[in-house]
Every structure is written in C-alpha cells, then in structure tokens.
Motif scaffolding. Structure first.
Motif, PDB file in Angstrom:
ATOM      1  N   LEU A   6       0.875  -1.177   0.000  1.00 31.94           N
ATOM      2  CA  LEU A   6       0.000   0.000   0.000  1.00 31.94           C
ATOM      3  C   LEU A   6       0.908   1.222   0.000  1.00 31.94           C
ATOM      4  O   LEU A   6       1.692   1.422   0.926  1.00 31.94           O
ATOM      5  N   ASP A  34      -1.162   5.592  -3.726  1.00 34.32           N
ATOM      6  CA  ASP A  34      -2.503   5.007  -3.821  1.00 34.32           C
ATOM      7  C   ASP A  34      -3.551   5.910  -3.189  1.00 34.32           C
ATOM      8  O   ASP A  34      -4.744   5.810  -3.495  1.00 34.32           O
ATOM      9  N   GLY A  71      -3.225  -0.708  -6.829  1.00 33.42           N
ATOM     10  CA  GLY A  71      -1.884  -1.088  -6.401  1.00 33.42           C
ATOM     11  C   GLY A  71      -0.850  -1.209  -7.500  1.00 33.42           C
ATOM     12  O   GLY A  71      -1.129  -1.730  -8.576  1.00 33.42           O
ATOM     13  N   GLN A  99      -2.773  -5.312  -6.259  1.00 32.78           N
ATOM     14  CA  GLN A  99      -3.313  -5.699  -4.951  1.00 32.78           C
ATOM     15  C   GLN A  99      -4.330  -6.802  -5.227  1.00 32.78           C
ATOM     16  O   GLN A  99      -5.542  -6.645  -5.147  1.00 32.78           O
TER      17      GLN A  99
END
Length: 364
Positions: A40, A44, A62, A127
């Motif tokens: 993270l 973002d 991500g 992600q």
C-alpha cells in the motif's frame, strides 16, 4: 471464468476486497505473475482521497508487488517459476529513454492500477492474487535468492524512489567542493519514501540528516534510523539555522529531500535550503496550488531544483543487493492479509499512529 480476490477502487474513500476475473492467456510480450506480496503506497491515496481524478471504478488497485511468474506469452524470455519484482510502471526496455536510464519516461509506460475512466486506457494493478504484466522482460527483474518478496515490493517503488531523491541531491552537491561528511540534509516527510530516502542518504555518505514530519511515530522511526527529528512544536527554520551556524554561518542545509507532494512541504523545503543548495523533490504534487516560489526567488538564491518520477526499473538491478543491506524493511509496520485492505486504507489515509508501510499477503 477463472476468478481471484483483489482490491478494487469504487469511489473516493471507498475500496473493496472482492472477487474479480483472473488474468489468463498472456499475449505476446506479457506475463502473468502470481503475486506473493504487494504494498500500500502513499500514491494510492491520491485517487483514494479524490485528489487525483479519472480512475475508472472497478480498477484493481496497487502498483507495488513481487511474485512468481505463472505464465508467459510469445517472445518472453522470463521462464515460469522465476521469482520477480516489478517497477511501479511498465517499461519496454528498448526505447531511447529505457536505454538511457530513464525508464519512468518509457514511450510505452503504464502505471499499474490505473485505467482511465474516460478512455479505458491503462492496466489493472497488483493488490490481487494475480497480475498481468505487459512488456514483461522490460518491466520485471529476477530477484536474487537472498532478496525476499517483501524487499522486492520495496525495491520496485519506494526504496528506488528514496534512493533516486538522495542521489539527485548528492550528484549536484559534488560540484560544490564541500566534503561529503560535512554535508547537511533535511528530509521533509517521514512516511515510507522519506524513511527510504534517509536510509539511502546514509548509504551515500550523508551523516547529518534532519527529519521533519507532523506524525510523532514517523519521527521516532526516523530517529531510530539515525536521523535528527524536528518535532511539530519546533520551528524547522530556527532548528536548521542553529544547526548549520558552525558549518556555513546558519544559512541552511545543503540539500532538502521533499517526498510529500504537498504545497507546504515544498515551500518549507525552499525555506530550509541554503543559497546554492539543492531541493530534490519526488513527492507527487496532485494539487492545483502551483509552485511556492518564483523563478526570480530561485535565481536570487542560486537554487538547484531536481524533480521527476523515479526511473525505478532502470535502478532496480543496481539496488537489488542494496535493499537488503540497507535494513529498510524495518519500516514495514503491518504485514496483513489482503482481505484487510479496506481497514488499512482507512488507517493509512488517517496517518494513524504506528502505521508506516503495509505489506499485503494475497494468499493469507
């Protein structure tokens, strides 16, 4: 249809952990990577907060990841089973910019986790349990056996960016004739990139490093790493003036590394740097407030200003071994399953105490 679990963007301040189509059938030049760790990043938060507009709802978020090559398309030299990390943007590896150590300006570069809501152009992020990687040979770097997936995540973005920021400052200061061990440095912003900049500056030879942030837990980590914290209730200009009085008459630090991407952070940087010094900025300035100083002010102070997106893919081979030796993995504060992404976005956006760098396990 094959599916996977992923974090998708819904709207400002809303992401969701849900089932989405899994990337399959890699095309020419592509690879499918099984994601073993993903991060993270502060960047973002720009679309998450609504500061950066235009991200299509439903896009997998991500751009920081490392994993194992699952499948490859025609023409890809990487083999399935290879342990790899990726730069946060794709790189073709063959254009003029890629061949001149500026992969961030690759003619075919795409940012993982950004699909334009108007044009549909872009690629999904990492992600997720799997990610499709265009220009795989130019984007992915094979990790040495002793480099963990976690360090691979740091390598492809924040560690490379911190190093790039510190190196830009040092490259300029070398011409000043000041011995490296006498150079003074301030880092404005002690989030993950700022802490990586501190670690990189130390590795490059800076010894006197001042850390500036509003969050006490981040300043404590900077202090643990050997930097000199300047606390929110202190006046950075007065602290720096006193600290540099014996070296240059109190004119300010030789260089400031700005890693926040906020108007005030850049304004502070220009206030702290001495005449003839360097401001090296890698913060993403997703705002419309303009520049805090005029060309005339820069001229009158003989300031060198360095800025730009880090060419992470160009730097990754050089930094593969350095990332482990730097000890920068100590900035990882949370190692959590990807299913906790919504919670982590909320905490990270709020700069909650103790949260620095979040690493997700897509399979946890």
């Amino acid at each position: 249809m094959a599916t996977m679990q992923a974090v998708v963007f819904k709207q400002p301040y809303k992401v969701a952990y849900e089932q989405v189509p899994r990337p399959t059938d890699p095309q020419e030049g592509e690879a499918i990577v099984r994601v073993m760790a993903c991060g993270l990043c502060g960047s973002d938060l720009h679309p998450y907060r609504g500061a950066e507009k235009g991200l299509r709802p439903g896009t997998v978020c991500g751009h920081e990841f490392a994993g194992i090559v699952e499948q490859v398309g025609a023409g890809v030299q990487l083999e399935p089973g290879a342990r790899v990390a990726a730069s946060f943007t794709t790189a073709c590896g063959s254009c003029w910019f890629c061949n001149h150590s500026l992969s961030s300006r690759c003619e075919k570069a795409k940012l993982f986790g950004w699909i334009d809501e108007r044009t549909g152009d872009g690629i999904h992020g990492a992600q997720a349990q799997f990610v499709r990687v265009p220009n795989a040979d130019g984007t992915l770097v094979v990790l040495p056996p002793d480099v963990s997936f976690e360090n691979g995540v740091l390598l492809g973005d924040i560690f490379a960016t911190g190093y790039f920021c510190a190196r830009n400052a040092l490259d300029t200061l070398v011409r000043s004739g000041v011995p490296k061990e006498e150079l003074t440095l301030a880092v404005v912003g002690c989030g993950p990139v700022g802490l990586c900049a501190i670690a990189s500056a130390q590795a490059l030879g800076f010894e006197q490093i001042y850390a500036i942030d509003r969050v006490a837990s981040r300043l404590q980590k900077a202090k643990d790493m050997g930097a000199l914290p300047v606390y929110p209730d202190q006046d950075p200009q007065k602290i720096i003036q006193e600290a540099t009085r014996s070296t240059n008459g109190g004119y300010g630090v030789d260089a400031v590394l700005e890693v926040v991407g906020a108007y005030q952070a850049l304004e502070t940087s220009f206030q702290l740097v001495r005449p003839g010094g360097v401001v090296s900025s890698v913060g993403v300035h997703a705002h419309d407030r303009g520049f805090p100083v005029s060309p005339e002010q820069c001229y009158d102070k003989n300031i060198t200003f360095c800025s730009g997106r880090c060419p992470a893919r160009s730097l990754m081979p050089e930094l593969c071994q350095a990332v482990g030796k730097s000890g920068v993995s100590q900035i990882i504060s949370h190692r959590v399953p990807l299913s906790r992404a919504e919670e982590m976005y909320t905490l990270f956006e709020a700069q909650a105490s103790g949260i620095l760098k979040v690493i997700f396990d897509p399979w946890g």
